[in-house]
Design an enzyme around this catalytic site. Structure first.
Site, PDB file in Angstrom:
ATOM      1  N   GLU A  15      25.669 -22.142 -11.915  1.00 32.70           N
ATOM      2  CA  GLU A  15      25.172 -23.350 -11.809  1.00 32.70           C
ATOM      3  C   GLU A  15      24.964 -23.590 -10.216  1.00 32.70           C
ATOM      4  O   GLU A  15      23.856 -24.252  -9.771  1.00 32.70           O
ATOM      5  CB  GLU A  15      25.979 -24.549 -12.270  1.00 32.70           C
ATOM      6  CG  GLU A  15      25.322 -25.736 -11.839  1.00 32.70           C
ATOM      7  CD  GLU A  15      26.096 -26.708 -12.741  1.00 32.70           C
ATOM      8  OE1 GLU A  15      26.488 -26.568 -14.057  1.00 32.70           O
ATOM      9  OE2 GLU A  15      26.083 -28.055 -12.571  1.00 32.70           O
ATOM     10  N   ASP A  16      26.051 -22.764  -9.479  1.00 32.50           N
ATOM     11  CA  ASP A  16      25.703 -23.250  -7.780  1.00 32.50           C
ATOM     12  C   ASP A  16      25.390 -22.114  -7.038  1.00 32.50           C
ATOM     13  O   ASP A  16      25.298 -22.304  -5.602  1.00 32.50           O
ATOM     14  CB  ASP A  16      27.142 -23.722  -7.376  1.00 32.50           C
ATOM     15  CG  ASP A  16      27.408 -25.173  -8.267  1.00 32.50           C
ATOM     16  OD1 ASP A  16      26.820 -25.633  -8.814  1.00 32.50           O
ATOM     17  OD2 ASP A  16      28.834 -25.213  -8.177  1.00 32.50           O
TER      18      ASP A  16
END
Ligand code: MN
Length: 499
Positions: A85-86
């Site tokens: 996600e990051d």
């Protein structure tokens, strides 16, 4: 707060590895290290709001799980949980390096990730996503609880509205789910961390109340524990542990609210917990405690023969103790204690001897519970608000005349019971015998009741007034459906609708 959940300052992989060594093999340790190296590289250069390197967050989540002696695959997935996600690293790359299973868990957490909505919509969206994630792989939730716990521990630099939102969501969604899954340790941790952000004044008030009680009563309780221990030993019962357990602040707060802050009505601010070797010892110990001190009527609870729906097992009793003071005792085995702390996560939990407490996949009780939730929720998204109420209410167990167990929300009625068995039994139910006594259909059922529904085959359908007292979403929706069908039939008799 339990001391073991304090995360060392400037946490390193060495700290995690020290915890893992207590229950993991060397190969597992290497696996965890490679997950750590991979995540550290992916998050390189990123920092969190508190200026710490980002990797401290997944490392801390993994550390919390390692303190719970959770399986190393879950630890590895926890280390990797924010990578897709990051960072620029994809789930495919994680799969290539760590295999399908780990990538599956990490993918599950990513799916839970971002929420679109705000307010009530957001609440439901969040709940729905959690149910889906749980149904797919419970391990996702175990990591999510650790992730959330660490986010709560590091909430201070966030703006106040965000602090409040995250803490409230933890209290209303995460902690009840942990409870329902039997993970008492996570439930307690999430509640204790959230409570001060959601109800700051009440938190202070509850805390000072409990602290005052403890400082006043501690010497007295010590003496009671000693006396109980001596008496049990004298009767050849081995006491593995006997200690005062403080009621956690958030559950104390909820109880105080119920009792209008009358503290003398609460008998378990500190309860005395006694751990004995086996089941027989539990009942024998209960008898000895009762011989020593007279029990309060109606306060003996056998959660061993009738565990709570989340799996909690123990014997509880409240007695008139030394100097006439009222004290609660909780008697259990070490195994029952671990089950209460770990719940379904016991499937991935290593005990003191380095063995898995429960073998995965063999005991499917919890899986059935999840399958039920999944079926109810996924089939009936529109009734989510009602199901949410069903799911989080306290539950009771009642019995059919054949001894089958049915679990219902607290204060559920014979009509809820009837619909739980079959919609036709509900529609045609005309009376009920509870423990061989005829009672009205709106009587709230109690734990352990034997419920015998009287069916009238000539009955046309449910009584709309039942909607005023039923407690389950199933009963409600069946009654409404039958009412609508009736209306339709009436309309059709007046108008030639369709063919
Ligand atoms: Mn995270």
């Amino acid at each position: 707060m339990k001391k073991k959940f304090i995360i060392p300052k400037d946490l390193t992989f060495g700290d995690l590895s020290r915890e893992l060594k207590k229950y993991c093999r060397a190969a597992d340790l290497e696996f965890a290290r490679s997950a750590y190296d991979f995540a550290a590289k992916a998050h390189k250069g990123q920092t969190r709001l508190n200026k710490e390197p980002y990797i401290i967050h997944p490392l801390s989540s993994a550390y919390i799980l390692a303190q719970m002696r959770i399986d190393v695959h879950i630890i590895a997935a926890a280390l990797l949980h924010d990578v897709p996600e990051d960072t620029g690293v994809t789930l495919e790359e994680i799969e290539k390096k760590f295999g399908k299973d780990i990538a599956g868990i990490v993918g599950g957490i990513t799916k839970l990730g971002k929420l679109k909505y705000r307010g009530a919509e957001r609440y439901l969206e969040n709940l729905r996503k959690m149910f889906v994630a749980m149904a797919e792989d419970i391990r996702v939730m175990i990591i999510k609880f650790a992730d959330r716990a660490h986010n709560l521990m590091t909430l201070a630099p966030q703006p106040p509205n965000k602090q409040y939102r995250i803490a409230l969501e933890s209290l209303e969604i995460y902690a009840p789910i942990a409870n329902r899954l039997g993970m008492g340790e996570f439930k307690g941790l999430l509640e204790e961390l959230s409570f001060p952000y959601v109800f700051p004044k009440e938190f202070e008030k509850t805390k000072s109340m409990r602290d005052n009680f403890i400082s006043g009563e501690a010497p007295y309780l010590e003496k009671v524990i000693e006396k109980a221990r001596e008496e049990l030993n004298a009767n050849d019962i081995k006491v593995l542990d006997a200690h005062g357990r403080k009621k956690q602040l958030y559950s104390l707060f909820k109880k105080l609210q119920q009792k209008n802050w009358e503290t003398d009505k609460i008998h378990d601010i500190v309860a005395i917990r006694i751990v004995v070797p086996d089941l027989n010892d539990c009942y024998a110990a209960l008898g000895i405690i009762h011989k020593l001190w007279r029990p309060l009527k109606g306060r003996i609870k056998d959660y061993i023969s009738q565990p709570k729906p989340n799996g909690y097992k123990s014997l509880h009793t409240t007695v008139f103790c030394e100097k006439g003071k009222v004290v609660e005792f909780q008697i259990r085995t070490q195994e029952m204690h671990e089950e209460a702390e770990y719940g379904v996560s016991a499937h991935w939990h290593y005990d003191e001897k380095g063995k898995i407490s429960k073998k995965p996949a063999k005991d499917i009780g919890w899986a059935q519970e999840l399958a039920k939730v999944q079926k109810e929720v996924l089939n009936k998204m529109s009734d989510l608000e009602e199901l949410k109420i069903d799911f989080f209410q306290n539950r009771i167990f009642v019995f059919t005349p054949n001894g089958d167990v049915i679990d219902l929300p607290e204060n559920g009625t014979a009509v809820d019971f009837a619909y739980h068995i079959h919609s036709e039994i509900g529609n045609k139910c005309s009376g009920v015998r509870v423990n061989d006594q005829m009672v009205s259909l709106d009587t709230p059922l109690k734990n352990g009741d034997v419920v015998d529904i009287i069916v009238d085959q000539n009955r046309k359908g449910p009584n709309p007034d039942w909607l005023k007292f039923v407690k389950t979403a199933a009963a409600r929706s069946h009654i409404k459906a039958a009412m609508n069908a009736k209306k339709r039939g009436w309309l059709e008799s007046l108008l030639p609708l369709g063919k």
